[in-house]
Design a protein around this motif. Structure first.
Motif, PDB file in Angstrom:
ATOM      1  N   PHE A   1       0.811  -1.206   0.000  1.00 39.67           N
ATOM      2  CA  PHE A   1       0.000   0.000   0.000  1.00 39.67           C
ATOM      3  C   PHE A   1       0.851   1.265   0.000  1.00 39.67           C
ATOM      4  N   GLU A   2       1.916   1.293   0.788  1.00 36.98           N
ATOM      5  CA  GLU A   2       2.757   2.488   0.826  1.00 36.98           C
ATOM      6  C   GLU A   2       3.500   2.677  -0.493  1.00 36.98           C
ATOM      7  N   GLN A   3       3.941   1.604  -1.107  1.00 36.00           N
ATOM      8  CA  GLN A   3       4.595   1.724  -2.409  1.00 36.00           C
ATOM      9  C   GLN A   3       3.620   2.285  -3.439  1.00 36.00           C
ATOM     10  N   ALA A   4       2.354   1.859  -3.368  1.00 33.38           N
ATOM     11  CA  ALA A   4       1.332   2.382  -4.285  1.00 33.38           C
ATOM     12  C   ALA A   4       1.191   3.889  -4.122  1.00 33.38           C
ATOM     13  N   GLN A   5       1.171   4.354  -2.895  1.00 33.87           N
ATOM     14  CA  GLN A   5       1.054   5.789  -2.661  1.00 33.87           C
ATOM     15  C   GLN A   5       2.264   6.529  -3.225  1.00 33.87           C
ATOM     16  N   GLN A   6       3.441   6.037  -2.926  1.00 33.27           N
ATOM     17  CA  GLN A   6       4.660   6.708  -3.364  1.00 33.27           C
ATOM     18  C   GLN A   6       4.772   6.740  -4.883  1.00 33.27           C
ATOM     19  N   GLU A   7       4.404   5.650  -5.517  1.00 30.81           N
ATOM     20  CA  GLU A   7       4.571   5.517  -6.962  1.00 30.81           C
ATOM     21  C   GLU A   7       3.457   6.192  -7.765  1.00 30.81           C
ATOM     22  N   LEU A   8       2.227   6.145  -7.270  1.00 30.51           N
ATOM     23  CA  LEU A   8       1.083   6.518  -8.093  1.00 30.51           C
ATOM     24  C   LEU A   8       0.383   7.811  -7.701  1.00 30.51           C
TER      25      LEU A   8
ATOM     26  N   LEU B   1      -7.791   7.367  11.126  1.00 32.04           N
ATOM     27  CA  LEU B   1      -8.323   7.526   9.778  1.00 32.04           C
ATOM     28  C   LEU B   1      -9.027   8.869   9.677  1.00 32.04           C
ATOM     29  N   SER B   2      -8.358   9.817   9.070  1.00 35.80           N
ATOM     30  CA  SER B   2      -8.947  11.136   8.891  1.00 35.80           C
ATOM     31  C   SER B   2      -8.685  11.597   7.462  1.00 35.80           C
ATOM     32  N   ASP B   3      -9.436  12.580   7.011  1.00 32.91           N
ATOM     33  CA  ASP B   3      -9.175  13.161   5.700  1.00 32.91           C
ATOM     34  C   ASP B   3      -7.786  13.792   5.728  1.00 32.91           C
ATOM     35  N   GLU B   4      -7.071  13.655   4.638  1.00 33.34           N
ATOM     36  CA  GLU B   4      -5.717  14.209   4.565  1.00 33.34           C
ATOM     37  C   GLU B   4      -5.490  14.839   3.196  1.00 33.34           C
TER      38      GLU B   4
ATOM     39  N   ILE C   1      -0.900  11.727   3.625  1.00 37.66           N
ATOM     40  CA  ILE C   1      -1.571  10.486   3.239  1.00 37.66           C
ATOM     41  C   ILE C   1      -0.705   9.288   3.600  1.00 37.66           C
ATOM     42  N   ARG C   2       0.587   9.377   3.334  1.00 35.55           N
ATOM     43  CA  ARG C   2       1.493   8.277   3.701  1.00 35.55           C
ATOM     44  C   ARG C   2       1.532   8.083   5.212  1.00 35.55           C
ATOM     45  N   ALA C   3       1.526   9.167   5.974  1.00 34.83           N
ATOM     46  CA  ALA C   3       1.528   9.058   7.441  1.00 34.83           C
ATOM     47  C   ALA C   3       0.250   8.379   7.925  1.00 34.83           C
TER      48      ALA C   3
ATOM     49  N   GLY D   1      -1.531   6.199   6.244  1.00 38.83           N
ATOM     50  CA  GLY D   1      -1.369   4.792   5.904  1.00 38.83           C
ATOM     51  C   GLY D   1      -0.476   4.063   6.891  1.00 38.83           C
ATOM     52  N   ARG D   2       0.619   4.709   7.286  1.00 35.25           N
ATOM     53  CA  ARG D   2       1.529   4.082   8.267  1.00 35.25           C
ATOM     54  C   ARG D   2       0.851   3.904   9.620  1.00 35.25           C
ATOM     55  N   ARG D   3       0.053   4.898  10.030  1.00 33.73           N
ATOM     56  CA  ARG D   3      -0.675   4.776  11.314  1.00 33.73           C
ATOM     57  C   ARG D   3      -1.619   3.584  11.273  1.00 33.73           C
ATOM     58  N   PHE D   4      -2.350   3.461  10.167  1.00 36.35           N
ATOM     59  CA  PHE D   4      -3.344   2.397  10.070  1.00 36.35           C
ATOM     60  C   PHE D   4      -2.692   1.036   9.851  1.00 36.35           C
ATOM     61  N   TRP D   5      -1.922   0.877   8.768  1.00 34.38           N
ATOM     62  CA  TRP D   5      -1.339  -0.425   8.435  1.00 34.38           C
ATOM     63  C   TRP D   5      -0.212  -0.811   9.385  1.00 34.38           C
ATOM     64  N   GLY D   6       0.368   0.146  10.087  1.00 37.89           N
ATOM     65  CA  GLY D   6       1.430  -0.153  11.052  1.00 37.89           C
ATOM     66  C   GLY D   6       0.937  -0.962  12.237  1.00 37.89           C
ATOM     67  N   GLY D   7      -0.371  -0.967  12.470  1.00 40.51           N
ATOM     68  CA  GLY D   7      -0.932  -1.734  13.572  1.00 40.51           C
ATOM     69  C   GLY D   7      -1.230  -3.180  13.227  1.00 40.51           C
ATOM     70  N   VAL D   8      -0.905  -3.592  12.006  1.00 41.74           N
ATOM     71  CA  VAL D   8      -1.204  -4.958  11.571  1.00 41.74           C
ATOM     72  C   VAL D   8      -0.151  -5.929  12.091  1.00 41.74           C
ATOM     73  N   GLU D   9      -0.619  -6.967  12.781  1.00 46.12           N
ATOM     74  CA  GLU D   9       0.264  -8.065  13.187  1.00 46.12           C
ATOM     75  C   GLU D   9       0.439  -9.051  12.042  1.00 46.12           C
ATOM     76  N   ALA D  10      -0.672  -9.341  11.349  1.00 43.83           N
ATOM     77  CA  ALA D  10      -0.626 -10.328  10.255  1.00 43.83           C
ATOM     78  C   ALA D  10      -1.735 -10.058   9.251  1.00 43.83           C
ATOM     79  N   PHE D  11      -1.380 -10.163   7.974  1.00 48.47           N
ATOM     80  CA  PHE D  11      -2.379 -10.146   6.907  1.00 48.47           C
ATOM     81  C   PHE D  11      -2.784 -11.591   6.646  1.00 48.47           C
TER      82      PHE D  11
END
Length: 125
Positions: A19-26, A44-47, A53-55, A57-67
């Protein structure tokens, strides 16, 4: 890049959980990210702007233990707009295992995503 090219690349990166690569690239540097109106401010707030936007994403996806799974539909394209349905099953440290089902709508200008907007109900445990 065309809207179709951007859409296909986003789907490819989402399916890989990048997801972060998608943001950076696209995404455009001045892109806007919009959450549903009912979502309280916080993780999760409007940005506005790629760094914010990357921050988010990091706040949200950074809390993932496992996909457990990431599924993404093929894009539906209409002019400079496209949408995808994204389904993610993941275990978060703070809330446990949840299923995220959302509709994601994007606008592309000059080969970059300038707007994303998400539509979803509460996440399901």
């Amino acid at each position: 890049m065309t809207t179709q090219t951007v859409a296909r690349r986003l789907v490819e990166l989402c399916r890989a959980g990048q997801f972060e690569q998608a943001q950076q690239e696209l995404f455009d540097e001045d892109a806007v990210s919009i959450e549903p109106e009912a979502v309280p401010d916080g993780i999760l707030s409007d940005e506005t702007g790629l760094p914010a936007i990357r921050a988010k994403g990091r706040r949200f996806w950074g809390g993932v233990e496992a996909f457990h799974s990431v599924r993404c539909t093929e894009p539906v394209i209409a002019g400079n707009w496209f949408s995808i349905a994204l389904n993610v099953e993941a275990t978060f440290r703070s809330i446990g295992r949840i299923t995220i089902r959302e509709l994601c709508v994007y606008r592309v200008e000059d080969g970059k995503i300038v707007r994303e907007q998400f539509f979803y109900d509460e996440y399901e445990p």
